[in-house]
Write a protein that holds these residues in place. Structure first.
Motif, PDB file in Angstrom:
ATOM      1  N   GLU A   8       0.826  -1.205   0.000  1.00 23.54           N
ATOM      2  CA  GLU A   8       0.000   0.000   0.000  1.00 23.54           C
ATOM      3  C   GLU A   8       0.866   1.263   0.000  1.00 23.54           C
ATOM      4  N   LEU A   9       1.915   1.269   0.792  1.00 25.69           N
ATOM      5  CA  LEU A   9       2.822   2.416   0.848  1.00 25.69           C
ATOM      6  C   LEU A   9       3.587   2.563  -0.470  1.00 25.69           C
ATOM      7  N   ASP A  11       2.499   1.688  -3.421  1.00 26.87           N
ATOM      8  CA  ASP A  11       1.548   2.220  -4.398  1.00 26.87           C
ATOM      9  C   ASP A  11       1.348   3.716  -4.222  1.00 26.87           C
ATOM     10  N   GLN A  12       1.286   4.172  -2.972  1.00 30.78           N
ATOM     11  CA  GLN A  12       1.130   5.605  -2.721  1.00 30.78           C
ATOM     12  C   GLN A  12       2.361   6.386  -3.159  1.00 30.78           C
ATOM     13  N   ALA A  15       2.221   6.652  -6.948  1.00 26.79           N
ATOM     14  CA  ALA A  15       1.207   7.626  -7.354  1.00 26.79           C
ATOM     15  C   ALA A  15       1.706   9.057  -7.138  1.00 26.79           C
ATOM     16  N   ALA A  16       2.402   9.303  -6.042  1.00 31.04           N
ATOM     17  CA  ALA A  16       2.953  10.637  -5.778  1.00 31.04           C
ATOM     18  C   ALA A  16       4.032  10.993  -6.797  1.00 31.04           C
ATOM     19  N   ARG A  19       2.235  11.962 -10.017  1.00 30.45           N
ATOM     20  CA  ARG A  19       1.618  13.290  -9.908  1.00 30.45           C
ATOM     21  C   ARG A  19       2.656  14.392 -10.031  1.00 30.45           C
TER      22      ARG A  19
END
Length: 117
Positions: A8-9, A11-12, A15-16, A19
Motif C-alpha cells: 500500500e505504501l 503504491d502511494q 502515485a505521488a 503526480r
C-alpha cells in the motif's frame, strides 16, 4: 529497499511520483480529441502514465507544450514499462505558424513595387 515497505505504501509513493512528474511537465499529447499528460520527453520519444491512456498508442498524434502546438509525431512503437507507456516516434514534425514557401526568397529583394515616375 522498497521491497521491505508494505504494498500500500509503495503504491502511494508511485502515485505521488507520477503526480509530481505530470505537474512538472506542461507537455500534453492529443489523440483523437483525448488529451494525456506527458511524463518524460526525449529526442526519440516520450512516456505517458499507463493508467490514464490506452494500452497501445500508434499513428499520428499532436504534442502540445502548454497552449502551444509544438510537434506532430508519428508513433511507431509503444510498450508499458514500470507503469509508463513508452512511445517511440518515427518523425516529429515541428508545427509552423505560417505556410511553407514554395519559392526562394532573397534577403535583399524589394518589399513592394514602385510606380513609374
Amino acid at each position: 529497499m522498497l521491497e521491505y515497505l508494505p504494498q500500500e505504501l509503495r503504491d502511494q509513493l508511485e502515485a505521488a511520483r507520477k503526480r509530481r512528474a505530470a505537474r512538472k511537465s506542461k507537455m500534453r499529447v492529443e489523440v483523437n480529441g483525448a488529451v494525456f499528460p506527458v511524463l518524460r520527453f526525449w529526442q526519440g520519444g516520450f512516456s505517458l502514465d499507463a493508467d490514464l491512456c490506452p494500452a497501445r498508442l500508434r499513428g499520428l498524434v499532436d504534442l502540445h507544450d502548454g497552449p502551444r502546438h509544438v510537434f506532430q509525431c508519428l508513433i511507431i512503437a509503444s510498450e508499458i514499462e514500470a507503469g509508463e507507456l513508452v512511445c517511440e516516434f518515427k518523425r516529429a514534425t515541428p508545427v509552423a505558424s505560417r505556410a511553407a514557401l514554395d519559392y526562394w526568397r532573397d534577403e535583399n529583394a524589394p518589399v513592394g513595387y514602385l510606380p513609374k515616375a
